[in-house]
Design an enzyme around this catalytic site. Structure first.
Site, PDB file in Angstrom:
ATOM      1  CG  HIS A 187      -2.043  -1.000   1.104  1.00 12.07           C
ATOM      2  ND1 HIS A 187      -3.342  -0.665   0.800  1.00 12.07           N
ATOM      3  CD2 HIS A 187      -2.041  -2.355   1.207  1.00 12.07           C
ATOM      4  CE1 HIS A 187      -4.094  -1.754   0.753  1.00 12.07           C
ATOM      5  NE2 HIS A 187      -3.323  -2.800   0.997  1.00 12.07           N
ATOM      6  CG  ASP A 400       0.149   9.488   0.552  1.00 12.95           C
ATOM      7  OD1 ASP A 400       0.035   8.322   0.969  1.00 12.95           O
ATOM      8  OD2 ASP A 400      -0.521  10.440   0.994  1.00 12.95           O
TER       9      ASP A 400
HETATM   10  C1  GDG Z   1      -2.060   3.645   3.218  1.00 15.68           C
HETATM   11  C2  GDG Z   1      -1.046   4.401   2.332  1.00 15.68           C
HETATM   12  C3  GDG Z   1      -2.748   4.524   0.526  1.00 15.68           C
HETATM   13  C4  GDG Z   1      -8.809  10.344   7.329  1.00 15.68           C
HETATM   14  N1  GDG Z   1      -9.143  11.178   8.327  1.00 15.68           N
HETATM   15  C5  GDG Z   1     -10.336  10.797   8.796  1.00 15.68           C
HETATM   16  C6  GDG Z   1     -10.758   9.713   8.047  1.00 15.68           C
HETATM   17  N2  GDG Z   1      -9.800   9.442   7.160  1.00 15.68           N
HETATM   18  C7  GDG Z   1      -9.831   8.347   6.172  1.00 15.68           C
HETATM   19  C8  GDG Z   1      -9.964   8.909   4.778  1.00 15.68           C
HETATM   20  C9  GDG Z   1      -9.243   7.868   3.940  1.00 15.68           C
HETATM   21  C10 GDG Z   1      -8.217   7.270   4.914  1.00 15.68           C
HETATM   22  O1  GDG Z   1      -8.614   7.646   6.220  1.00 15.68           O
HETATM   23  C11 GDG Z   1      -6.820   7.811   4.677  1.00 15.68           C
HETATM   24  O2  GDG Z   1      -6.449   7.513   3.375  1.00 15.68           O
HETATM   25  P1  GDG Z   1      -4.978   7.184   2.936  1.00 15.68           P
HETATM   26  O3  GDG Z   1      -4.930   7.012   1.473  1.00 15.68           O
HETATM   27  O4  GDG Z   1      -4.023   8.193   3.510  1.00 15.68           O
HETATM   28  O5  GDG Z   1      -4.806   5.738   3.583  1.00 15.68           O
HETATM   29  P2  GDG Z   1      -3.979   5.049   4.767  1.00 15.68           P
HETATM   30  O6  GDG Z   1      -4.732   3.817   5.116  1.00 15.68           O
HETATM   31  O7  GDG Z   1      -3.730   5.969   5.877  1.00 15.68           O
HETATM   32  O8  GDG Z   1      -2.586   4.646   4.110  1.00 15.68           O
HETATM   33  C12 GDG Z   1      -1.768   5.331   1.368  1.00 15.68           C
HETATM   34  C13 GDG Z   1      -3.659   3.698   1.411  1.00 15.68           C
HETATM   35  O9  GDG Z   1      -2.947   2.891   2.358  1.00 15.68           O
HETATM   36  C14 GDG Z   1      -4.533   2.748   0.580  1.00 15.68           C
HETATM   37  O10 GDG Z   1      -3.754   1.854  -0.147  1.00 15.68           O
HETATM   38  O11 GDG Z   1      -3.514   5.424  -0.246  1.00 15.68           O
HETATM   39  O12 GDG Z   1      -0.819   5.966   0.518  1.00 15.68           O
HETATM   40  O13 GDG Z   1      -0.166   5.148   3.177  1.00 15.68           O
HETATM   41  O14 GDG Z   1     -10.117   6.844   3.543  1.00 15.68           O
HETATM   42  O15 GDG Z   1     -11.315   9.042   4.483  1.00 15.68           O
HETATM   43  N3  GDG Z   1     -11.949   9.109   8.242  1.00 15.68           N
HETATM   44  C15 GDG Z   1     -12.739   9.625   9.231  1.00 15.68           C
HETATM   45  N4  GDG Z   1     -12.361  10.668  10.018  1.00 15.68           N
HETATM   46  C16 GDG Z   1     -11.184  11.286   9.840  1.00 15.68           C
HETATM   47  O16 GDG Z   1     -10.861  12.230  10.559  1.00 15.68           O
HETATM   48  N5  GDG Z   1     -13.945   9.061   9.433  1.00 15.68           N
END
Ligand code: GDG
Length: 515
Positions: A187, A400
């Site tokens: 990821h 990222d």
């Molecule tokens: C890995 C990789 C890759 C965020 N703040 C809140 C909240 N979120 C949710 C968002 C989104 C998720 O968290 C964050 O998305 P990311 O893409 O940064 O995903 P991660 O799981 O942290 O990281 C990344 C991902 O895996 C998928 O392969 O994209 O690069 O590092 O869905 O909506 N949700 C809520 N409140 C928040 O304050 N409810």
């Protein structure tokens, strides 16, 4: 001709039959659950609502299977197992917990995974703590996961392992004599050779990854970095092709290597964004910050997200374009994460000092505050409302894997009148290059200029850009991602394999310079 069609049809049918037969075993560091004690003091396990879970649920239900991971809690595992069983019965498939001790969580999770692989794979090798004990523990814990997988899986299952915590699982499974097909998806990014080569255990780790039958990356750049590292470190490694699906060989073994940009449940986000409660909350935000163009930054507290540089860019914007004062507000939400680690506490302090500095030096009479800062987690309704309320999203990670927030923001831009400013170092940049304003997050003045461009962008251009991105996200949702990955594992003709939409990341900067 008819014969060829018939043969293709039969081939397709037997492949489909194989897909139906194969049970799916999903393995991730953590189980996709939130545990809670109910009023009677009984543990309950509620499935988390993330995109990965939503996408894999139907597959697990149709094929049957099991999800294996650490439950995220220490304590009475028997009680937790009961909650998992109950939850599994309701969900239509089963869960199995891997028990970790406090020492294992320290060395394997906090140590090897988050003090070595996380910074290294995000190109921040100066932050790595190459403690040999962490590696030994990583191998042991991966062995532990493999032992649980062996107990829970049957011959012929497709075992799909997720992410950087579990790169060694395949090698441990092979040692246990498991001959099932093994898939792995990373990821986070995979670094270029000059960075990867600093890892003391580089060859072991690479060889361990090569024990999987299919290795999936987020972008073509990650895939190419991996293949380049394998060519340098593994003398009998050969890879054919240059596209988004490659076949590699080590002796007699064949390994498939591809890029599969992850996505979101587009329809669920769209429906959520249309809900009256979300519209009402978005309206309230506009009332709180009246007559201001709202710029949204939302990130987990992490040094890869580029939050301090983003704040500096915003300050630069207000300094060089003072006419924008009182016309724009940056809503920066920082979601708490890894709060017990000193580097993260330090980062939080740095962010809050910068916010304080900007707000105290640039504030104007009349109540306008340049940065609206929140350090908390948002509810789903709030998150969607913030997406809907924001006129511009400023997503500028230093690196990222993908960045799902970018895709969620575009999806929630129902009126298609918003602008996405996106770091060219986010995996999402490759897919969204034709709609987003791409920036180098290290270039403070360029980011400030991009905000200015977004502010002044005519409505027709906003609409055209946003429409392109939304169409691409709709057509390449997370269900398609799951399907593409599983098909890549069994397809007999890889040349016909669909290519994900997007520019290879190498081409992103060229595209960016021209447009
Ligand atoms: C890995 C990789 C890759 C965020 N703040 C809140 C909240 N979120 C949710 C968002 C989104 C998720 O968290 C964050 O998305 P990311 O893409 O940064 O995903 P991660 O799981 O942290 O990281 C990344 C991902 O895996 C998928 O392969 O994209 O690069 O590092 O869905 O909506 N949700 C809520 N409140 C928040 O304050 N409810």
């Amino acid at each position: 001709m008819v014969q060829v069609e018939l043969r293709d049809q039969l081939k397709g049918e037997s492949r489909n039959a194989r897909r139906r037969e194969q049970r799916l075993v999903v393995v991730s560091n953590r189980l996709p659950f939130q545990f809670r004690l109910d009023a009677e003091g009984v543990w309950r396990a509620d499935p988390s609502g993330g995109g990965l879970v939503t996408a894999l649920l139907p597959v697990l239900r149709n094929r049957g299977g099991v999800w294996i991971g650490w439950p995220g809690a220490t304590g009475n595992l028997q009680e937790l197992e009961k909650a998992l069983d109950e939850s599994g019965k309701r969900a239509g498939y089963s869960f199995s917990a891997v028990e970790l001790t406090a020492e294992e969580i320290h060395d394997f999770y906090l140590g090897f995974s988050n003090e070595i692989i996380w910074p290294l794979f995000h190109d921040m090798q100066a932050l790595c703590n190459f403690e040999p004990r962490f590696w030994r523990n990583y191998c042991e814990v991966n062995r532990k996961y493999a032992a649980v997988i062996r107990r829970q899986s049957q011959s012929g299952d497709f075992i799909w392992v997720h992410d950087y915590h579990l790169m060694n699982v395949a090698v441990e499974l092979r040692k246990l004599g498991i001959d099932s097909q093994l898939g792995f998806f990373l990821h986070i990014p995979f670094p270029a050779p000059d960075i990867f080569l600093t890892l003391p255990w580089r060859e072991s780790l690479l060889r361990a990854l090569l024990e999987y039958d299919l290795i999936g990356f987020q972008t073509l750049r990650d895939q190419r970095n991996f293949v380049r590292c394998a060519r340098m470190l593994v003398h009998d490694f050969e890879a054919e092709g240059r596209g988004q699906m490659q076949v590699a060989r080590i002796g007699q073994r064949e390994i498939r290597i591809g890029s599969f940009p992850i996505s979101i449940d587009y329809r669920a986000f769209l429906q959520g964004a249309e809900a009256p409660a979300v519209a009402q909350k978005a309206g309230e935000l506009h009332q709180l910050l009246p007559d201001s163009t709202l710029i949204l930054g939302i990130d987990r507290l992490d040094y890869t997200k580029g939050i301090p540089l983003r704040l500096k860019a915003f300050a630069d914007l207000l300094t060089r374009y003072p006419d924008l004062c009182q016309k724009v507000t940056l809503m920066q939400v920082v979601v708490p994460s890894r709060e017990d680690i000193p580097e993260y506490q330090q980062l939080r302090l740095q962010i809050e000092q910068l916010v304080g500095h900007i707000n105290s030096t640039l504030v104007r009479p009349g109540g306008w505050v340049p940065v609206w800062y929140e350090y908390r987690s948002l509810s789903r309704t709030e998150l969607l409302a913030y997406y809907r309320a924001a006129d511009i999203a400023l997503i500028t990670p230093l690196k990222d894997g993908m960045n799902l927030v970018a895709k969620e923001y575009c999806t929630c831009s129902i009126e298609e009148d918003c602008v996405l400013i996106l770091s060219e170092f986010a995996g999402a940049a490759s897919q969204l290059a034709r709609g987003a304003l791409l920036v180098n997050p290290h270039d403070i003045e360029a980011v400030a200029d991009a905000i200015h461009t977004a502010f002044a962008m005519p409505p027709e251009e906003r609409r055209a850009r946003m429409r392109r991105m939304r169409t691409s996200i709709r057509e390449n949702d997370v269900f398609r991602w799951v399907d593409n990955f599983l098909r890549a594992a069994i397809a007999t003709d890889l040349s016909a394999f669909p290519q994900p939409e997007g520019l290879p990341l190498e081409a992103v900067s060229e595209f960016h310079d021209v447009h």
